[in-house]
Design an enzyme around this catalytic site. Structure first.
Site, PDB file in Angstrom:
ATOM      1  N   PHE A  16       0.779  -1.059   0.024  1.00 49.79           N
ATOM      2  CA  PHE A  16       0.322  -0.066   0.287  1.00 49.79           C
ATOM      3  C   PHE A  16       1.251   1.328   0.068  1.00 49.79           C
ATOM      4  O   PHE A  16       1.895   1.402   0.602  1.00 49.79           O
ATOM      5  CB  PHE A  16      -0.806  -0.166   1.225  1.00 49.79           C
ATOM      6  CG  PHE A  16      -2.131   1.093   1.365  1.00 49.79           C
ATOM      7  CD1 PHE A  16      -2.765   1.281   0.428  1.00 49.79           C
ATOM      8  CD2 PHE A  16      -1.767   2.487   1.733  1.00 49.79           C
ATOM      9  CE1 PHE A  16      -4.113   1.916   0.617  1.00 49.79           C
ATOM     10  CE2 PHE A  16      -2.476   4.066   1.654  1.00 49.79           C
ATOM     11  CZ  PHE A  16      -3.059   3.172   1.223  1.00 49.79           C
TER      12      PHE A  16
ATOM     13  N   LYS B 219       2.594   9.529   8.917  1.00 48.73           N
ATOM     14  CA  LYS B 219       1.272   9.345  10.033  1.00 48.73           C
ATOM     15  C   LYS B 219       2.062  10.369  11.529  1.00 48.73           C
ATOM     16  O   LYS B 219       1.846  10.964  11.406  1.00 48.73           O
ATOM     17  CB  LYS B 219       2.184   7.984   9.660  1.00 48.73           C
ATOM     18  CG  LYS B 219       0.981   7.279   8.405  1.00 48.73           C
ATOM     19  CD  LYS B 219       0.126   6.156   8.703  1.00 48.73           C
ATOM     20  CE  LYS B 219      -0.656   5.603   7.902  1.00 48.73           C
ATOM     21  NZ  LYS B 219      -0.977   5.215   6.387  1.00 48.73           N
TER      22      LYS B 219
ATOM     23  N   ASP C   3       9.574   2.859   2.432  1.00 52.56           N
ATOM     24  CA  ASP C   3       7.817   2.974   2.489  1.00 52.56           C
ATOM     25  C   ASP C   3       7.881   2.816   3.964  1.00 52.56           C
ATOM     26  O   ASP C   3       7.622   2.067   4.021  1.00 52.56           O
ATOM     27  CB  ASP C   3       6.860   2.974   1.669  1.00 52.56           C
ATOM     28  CG  ASP C   3       5.043   3.520   2.147  1.00 52.56           C
ATOM     29  OD1 ASP C   3       5.778   3.905   2.981  1.00 52.56           O
ATOM     30  OD2 ASP C   3       4.621   3.168   1.167  1.00 52.56           O
TER      31      ASP C   3
HETATM   32  C1  LIG Z   1      -0.793   5.565   5.167  1.00 50.61           C
HETATM   33  C2  LIG Z   1       0.093   5.785   4.392  1.00 50.61           C
HETATM   34  C3  LIG Z   1       0.090   5.560   3.460  1.00 50.61           C
HETATM   35  C4  LIG Z   1      -0.229   6.448   2.548  1.00 50.61           C
HETATM   36  O1  LIG Z   1      -0.462   7.924   3.056  1.00 50.61           O
HETATM   37  P1  LIG Z   1      -1.252   9.069   3.013  1.00 50.61           P
HETATM   38  O2  LIG Z   1      -0.599  10.452   4.204  1.00 50.61           O
HETATM   39  O3  LIG Z   1      -2.960   8.236   3.618  1.00 50.61           O
HETATM   40  O4  LIG Z   1      -1.950   9.065   1.552  1.00 50.61           O
HETATM   41  C5  LIG Z   1       1.824   5.333   2.175  1.00 50.61           C
HETATM   42  N1  LIG Z   1       1.936   4.691   2.670  1.00 50.61           N
HETATM   43  C6  LIG Z   1       1.658   3.667   3.443  1.00 50.61           C
HETATM   44  C7  LIG Z   1       3.093   2.293   3.856  1.00 50.61           C
HETATM   45  C8  LIG Z   1       1.075   3.736   5.065  1.00 50.61           C
HETATM   46  O5  LIG Z   1       0.673   3.139   5.451  1.00 50.61           O
END
Ligand SMILES: *Cc1c(COP(=O)(O)O)cnc(C)c1O
Length: 392
Positions: free
Chosen positions: A123, A238, A209
């Site tokens: 994701f 986050k 990420d």
């Molecule tokens: C939450 C998340 C995203 C996206 O972040 P947003 O602030 O919702 O755009 C991308 N990568 C990972 C691993 C995430 O947990």
């Protein structure tokens, strides 16, 4: 727009690991706004920093120097062993910067159609490019034509990556060190270092990420530290502002020199308000040694969950996690557990169909950790009871 299937509850205030709804009910928050509120709700140091900065200077744009941003960039680089930062306002935007950076890097090396390797079940966000990088076919459906230039391989599969070694035009690999939305999946030891080695050998960039795993969540500042690897590019978001929107794309070496004037930008990115919040977050994490705390409490919580829930009649198959990124996997889909937990005053999340995901604040006390286990056990029993009755 109805982009979320929402629970019918309205929280009106919070304190630490607790939220209160508009009827005065209190809930233990084991989700932290999806890994965002690492310091818990309404942390006084963050509240004070935001209030003071709001009275001083909120925004000037990136057309001028922003001392708070420069200082935050230095702190993040020091913590992450990186050299430069691009500031954004969300996770998707931090990844978007990483992906654009990788493409531009490819073009500068004469690769006209650069491709980036991504993982199944990954994701990376909901913008068109980060959605295109995301593994879930369901999330991508209906948004074609997607951004092309991605090669998708199975997660945690070194052989599948090695098989790409002779493919032309690959410039980077994008990977979560622990898959979050994908079900709190921890890769085998050696997987991330195999990616690192492959990237070094092929001249590819390794993009990590760490939007969900970073900022101390797993017991290290970055989860990639568990495997002793140093990516070329790291995205954070986050927990970086404890709820004040901020994202960051960090880079080192060649990758740090790719984006320059005119190649990327953000009006809000790294503005004084967001940076003040983030400085406050880092101050508290350092002062209260919350990264070590996440590691220690996480290990104890995992043990406690194990003692209490393994062999549970509701069908617990595995308890896993790193630091305070924890999962209880069930043998059947368990989305309805969320409302049973809510009724019992506990906020949890279910992802990947059958994985209960726990992302409590790093400030959780020992006593709150006990209550978390109690309430989760109660929710599992209530859910199991309803299921058993339905089957009878
Ligand atoms: C939450 C998340 C995203 C996206 O972040 P947003 O602030 O919702 O755009 C991308 N990568 C990972 C691993 C995430 O947990």
């Amino acid at each position: 727009m109805a982009t979320y299937a929402r629970q019918d509850v309205s929280f009106v205030q919070g304190e630490g690991a607790w939220l209160e709804d508009d009827r005065g009910q209190r809930y233990l928050d084991a989700l932290g706004g999806i890994a965002v509120c690492g310091l818990g709700h309404a942390h006084p140091a963050v509240a004070e920093a935001v209030a003071r900065q709001a009275r001083t200077l909120v925004h000037t744009s990136n057309l001028y120097r922003i001392p708070l941003q420069e200082a935050l960039g230095e702190r993040l680089c020091r913590a992450s062993d990186m050299e430069r930062v691009f500031f954004a306002n969300s996770g998707a935007e931090a990844n978007e910067a990483a992906l654009k950076l990788a493409r531009l890097h490819g073009h500068r090396r004469g690769i006209r159609r650069p491709r980036i390797v991504v993982m199944e079940e990954a994701f990376h966000g909901r913008t068109l490019m980060t959605l295109s990088a995301t593994g879930s076919a369901k999330a991508r459906a209906g948004f074609e034509p997607l951004v092309d230039g991605f090669v998708r391989v199975p997660w945690n599969d070194v052989a599948a990556l090695e098989a790409l070694a002779d493919e032309p035009d690959i410039v980077a690999v994008l990977v979560e060190p622990i898959q979050g939305e994908g079900g709190v999946r921890i890769p085998d030891t050696g997987y991330l270092s195999a990616i690192r080695e492959l990237c070094d050998r092929q001249g590819w960039l390794m993009l990590c990420d760490e939007i969900q795993t970073g900022v101390g969540r797993t017991g290290y500042w970055l989860a990639s530290e568990h495997d002793n690897i140093r990516p070329d590019v790291v995205s954070l978001a986050k927990a970086l502002g404890n709820g004040v929107p901020i994202g960051a794309c960090l880079a080192r070496g060649e990758a740090a020199e790719v984006l320059g004037p005119g190649t990327h930008g953000s009006t809000f990115g790294g503005n004084p308000l967001a940076c003040a919040a983030s400085h406050a977050v880092l101050n508290v994490i350092e002062r209260e040694q919350l990264i070590q705390r996440a590691g220690q409490l996480g290990a104890r919580l995992r043990e406690g969950l194990h003692d209490r829930l393994s062999g549970h009649p509701a069908g617990v198959t595995e308890i896993r996690g790193r630091g305070l990124m924890l999962a209880v996997e069930m043998n059947t889909p368990c989305a309805e557990l969320v409302s049973h937990a809510l009724n019992g005053g506990l906020l949890i999340n279910v992802t990947a169909g059958n994985v209960i995901r726990l992302l409590p604040p790093l400030t959780l006390t020992d006593d709150e950790a006990e209550q978390l286990i109690e309430r989760l056990d109660a929710a599992l029993r209530a859910w199991h009871h309803v299921n058993a009755e339905e089957q009878a």
